[in-house]
Design an enzyme around this catalytic site. Structure first.
Site, short mmCIF file in Angstrom:
data_model
loop_
_atom_site.label_atom_id
_atom_site.label_comp_id
_atom_site.label_asym_id
_atom_site.label_seq_id
_atom_site.Cartn_x
_atom_site.Cartn_y
_atom_site.Cartn_z
N ASP A 69 5.67 0.43 0.72
CA ASP A 69 7.14 0.50 0.72
C ASP A 69 7.76 -0.74 1.39
O ASP A 69 8.96 -1.00 1.23
CB ASP A 69 7.60 1.73 1.54
CG ASP A 69 8.04 2.89 0.67
OD1 ASP A 69 8.47 2.65 -0.46
OD2 ASP A 69 7.95 4.03 1.17
N GLN B 25 7.52 9.65 1.89
CA GLN B 25 8.82 9.77 1.24
C GLN B 25 9.90 10.11 2.26
O GLN B 25 9.73 10.99 3.10
CB GLN B 25 8.73 10.86 0.14
CG GLN B 25 9.98 10.99 -0.70
CD GLN B 25 10.30 9.77 -1.55
OE1 GLN B 25 9.41 9.07 -2.00
NE2 GLN B 25 11.58 9.50 -1.73
N LYS C 229 6.82 8.67 -9.29
CA LYS C 229 5.84 7.68 -8.84
C LYS C 229 4.43 8.05 -9.33
O LYS C 229 3.67 7.19 -9.78
CB LYS C 229 5.87 7.54 -7.31
CG LYS C 229 7.15 6.86 -6.82
CD LYS C 229 7.33 6.97 -5.31
CE LYS C 229 8.74 6.53 -4.91
NZ LYS C 229 9.05 6.76 -3.50
N1 GUN Z 1 13.62 7.62 -0.24
C1 GUN Z 1 14.51 6.98 -1.05
N2 GUN Z 1 14.00 5.81 -1.48
C2 GUN Z 1 12.78 5.69 -0.93
C3 GUN Z 1 11.77 4.71 -1.03
O1 GUN Z 1 11.90 3.67 -1.68
N3 GUN Z 1 10.62 4.96 -0.31
C4 GUN Z 1 10.47 6.08 0.43
N4 GUN Z 1 9.32 6.22 1.09
N5 GUN Z 1 11.38 7.02 0.53
C5 GUN Z 1 12.53 6.83 -0.16
#
Ligand code: GUN
Length: 293
Positions: free
Chosen positions: A120, A97, A53
């Site tokens: 998200d 995350q 990211k």
């Molecule tokens: N863990 C796995 N996929 C995601 C996601 O799209 N966002 C977040 N915050 N954690 C994740």
């Protein structure tokens, strides 16, 4: 069979975002969109997602910050971090995350995030707005799938769409988006999960099959209707002696055999994965432009 090339489309969208950042931020004397990620503990998969990211943010000219904490951080302290990021006017959007360590109530953390910074799209306010078709942040993976459907001009109206897996992050939201009264909705959606019976008899009726089970090679050619559109959300590291890294990335779908039968299919890697990251960037851009009200 045609590939739904997520890497190609994601690169196109990144270029579009770069243009937006230059025209609507730099040229107007505004600072670029600023995205933060909160990373707790040292789970390698989470670390690699967050690194991906950050890299994507840099590529499009966003500012990115990572707030790292040890796995033993208390829930209270993590709530303070969320409060701090909510209050910081220089941060337009952020993610925490997942997964979080077991002693932390992830839902409590998510509900503490300001819905206007929840890029998200996991906060109940955003999920509720998504169900109602109101402006909101849509979770990145389902949003990326809809963008692929859009860019490849795949008709969804009146189609039989089967979704395998009902996670909050993928299966549940994509089933809502495809059945909504909207441009890439109006499908008849069947959502299968661990209690579903005779899944092959259901998938064989699918014009569009979305697979988000988290089970390597679950969907075989015999489960797929001829000329179906197959979208594979799975990602698994499979040990391999043929690669330098010692593993190969594979999906939930038996690509080699299913691709011979379907009209469109996403590869793994290079399908849904890059679309997920670019969708998060699109959400961050919307947050910075104050587009969600
Ligand atoms: N863990 C796995 N996929 C995601 C996601 O799209 N966002 C977040 N915050 N954690 C994740």
């Amino acid at each position: 069979m045609k590939l739904l090339d997520g890497k190609l489309i994601a690169d196109q969208i990144k270029n579009e975002i770069v243009t937006e950042v230059v025209n609507n931020f730099h040229n107007k004397g505004l600072s670029a969109p600023h995205v933060a990620a909160v990373l707790v503990g040292d789970d390698p998969a989470s670390q690699s997602y967050v690194t991906g990211k950050e890299k994507a943010c840099r590529e499009v000219g966003f500012i990115s910050s990572v707030y790292k904490y040890p796995a033993n951080i208390s829930e209270e302290k993590l709530l303070d971090v969320v409060d701090f990021l909510n209050a910081d006017p220089d941060i337009h959007g952020f993610i925490v995350q997942l997964p979080l360590p077991g002693h932390i109530d992830a839902q409590k953390i998510i509900e503490r995030i300001d819905p206007l910074k929840d890029i998200d799209g996991f906060h109940p306010v955003n999920i509720g707005k998504m169900v109602l078709g109101l402006p909101c942040f849509i979770p990145a993976t389902p949003s990326g799938i809809i963008t692929l459907i859009d860019r490849y001009d795949i008709e969804t109206e009146g189609k039989n769409c089967v979704v395998l897996g009902r996670s909050h992050i993928v299966g549940t939201p994509i089933s809502v988006l495809l059945s909504r009264k909207s441009k890439h909705g109006n499908a008849t959606v069947t959502l299968c999960h661990s209690f579903s019976r005779d899944i092959p008899s259901i998938t064989k009726e699918a014009d569009i099959l979305i697979v988000a089970m988290g089970r390597h090679g679950f969907v075989t050619a015999g489960m797929v209707k001829k000329d179906a559109v197959v979208i594979d959300v799975g990602i698994h590291r499979i040990p391999s002696s043929e690669t330098k890294s010692g593993f190969r990335l594979k999906g939930d779908v038996d690509f080699d055999n299913v691709s011979r039968k379907c009209s469109y299919i996403t590869p793994v890697p290079g399908g849904v994965g890059p679309m997920t990251i670019v969708s998060l960037l699109q959400n961050a851009l919307m947050a910075a432009k104050n587009k969600i009200i």
